[in-house]
Design a protein around this motif. Structure first.
Motif, mmCIF file in Angstrom:
data_model
loop_
_atom_site.group_PDB
_atom_site.id
_atom_site.type_symbol
_atom_site.label_atom_id
_atom_site.label_comp_id
_atom_site.label_asym_id
_atom_site.label_seq_id
_atom_site.Cartn_x
_atom_site.Cartn_y
_atom_site.Cartn_z
ATOM 1 N N UNK A 1 -47.562 -21.568 21.638
ATOM 2 C CA UNK A 1 -48.529 -20.878 22.297
ATOM 3 C C UNK A 1 -48.133 -19.364 22.698
ATOM 4 N N UNK A 2 -49.155 -18.553 22.916
ATOM 5 C CA UNK A 2 -48.987 -17.451 23.612
ATOM 6 C C UNK A 2 -49.650 -17.388 24.956
ATOM 7 N N UNK A 3 -49.000 -17.021 25.917
ATOM 8 C CA UNK A 3 -49.469 -17.031 27.176
ATOM 9 C C UNK A 3 -49.590 -15.457 27.660
ATOM 10 N N UNK A 4 -50.913 -15.227 28.113
ATOM 11 C CA UNK A 4 -51.249 -13.766 28.478
ATOM 12 C C UNK A 4 -51.948 -13.947 29.710
ATOM 13 N N UNK A 5 -51.403 -13.352 30.898
ATOM 14 C CA UNK A 5 -52.130 -13.490 32.243
ATOM 15 C C UNK A 5 -52.497 -14.995 32.593
ATOM 16 N N UNK B 1 -61.235 -27.053 21.326
ATOM 17 C CA UNK B 1 -60.509 -26.149 20.228
ATOM 18 C C UNK B 1 -61.666 -25.787 19.311
ATOM 19 N N UNK B 2 -61.455 -24.245 19.017
ATOM 20 C CA UNK B 2 -62.651 -23.965 18.073
ATOM 21 C C UNK B 2 -62.553 -24.516 16.562
ATOM 22 N N UNK B 3 -63.457 -23.951 15.857
ATOM 23 C CA UNK B 3 -63.468 -24.629 14.601
ATOM 24 C C UNK B 3 -62.185 -24.171 13.585
ATOM 25 N N UNK B 4 -61.613 -23.138 14.111
ATOM 26 C CA UNK B 4 -60.172 -22.800 13.355
ATOM 27 C C UNK B 4 -59.118 -23.382 14.090
ATOM 28 N N UNK B 5 -59.471 -24.412 15.192
ATOM 29 C CA UNK B 5 -58.247 -25.379 15.803
ATOM 30 C C UNK B 5 -57.540 -24.493 16.848
ATOM 31 N N UNK B 6 -58.007 -23.362 17.430
ATOM 32 C CA UNK B 6 -57.409 -22.690 18.476
ATOM 33 C C UNK B 6 -57.762 -23.454 19.754
ATOM 34 N N UNK B 7 -56.765 -23.611 20.773
ATOM 35 C CA UNK B 7 -57.006 -24.014 22.000
ATOM 36 C C UNK B 7 -56.696 -23.120 23.073
ATOM 37 N N UNK B 8 -57.759 -22.918 23.923
ATOM 38 C CA UNK B 8 -57.271 -21.905 24.983
ATOM 39 C C UNK B 8 -57.255 -22.690 26.246
ATOM 40 N N UNK B 9 -56.152 -22.411 27.093
ATOM 41 C CA UNK B 9 -56.092 -23.626 28.043
ATOM 42 C C UNK B 9 -55.534 -22.741 29.425
#
Length: 129
Positions: A77-81, A5-13
């Motif tokens: 979440x938002x799922x793109x591709x 998770x980035x410092x702004x708390x965003x997880x990319x999975x």
């Protein structure tokens, strides 16, 4: 595979179905990935209230126990591709049972229990589990 998770708390999975775990793990090691955590058992509880407010918004409130105890919130979440991006806030707590009691006093109840094993590698700042 997920980015920390980035410092702004965003997880990319991104999740993959593995037909041959051993072959994939060998390739991961060959790329130079560094072992962060060997195969570890984890126990997870997912919580929601009686009106399922979190589930209806695709949000997750999870209590996990492995070598540590973690309380995690995951936003819608938002799922793109095939790539899922969402807010994740995670804190370390001292005791699993106390954290569970805390959530239950607030009106949350366990609606899903699951266990799994996880091995974690790091490759250029990306967590591969």
């Amino acid at each position: 595979m997920s980015e920390k998770p980035t410092k702004d708390g965003i997880e990319i999975e991104v999740k993959f179905l593995l037909a041959n775990k051993e072959s994939i793990e060998k390739r991961i090691k060959e790329t130079g990935a560094r072992l962060i955590e060997p195969r570890t058992h984890e126990f997870n509880l997912l919580f929601d209230n009686q009106t399922e407010d979190l589930s209806q918004k695709s949000q997750i409130l999870r209590l996990r126990k492995d070598k540590k105890v973690r309380l995690t919130y995951k936003g819608e979440g938002k799922c793109i591709n095939g790539v899922l991006k969402r807010v994740e806030i995670e804190i370390i707590v001292n005791r699993f049972e106390t954290a569970q009691a805390f959530l239950e006093v607030l009106g949350y109840e366990v609606y899903w229990v699951y266990e799994k094993y996880r091995t974690t590698y790091d490759l250029y700042g990306v967590s591969i589990t």
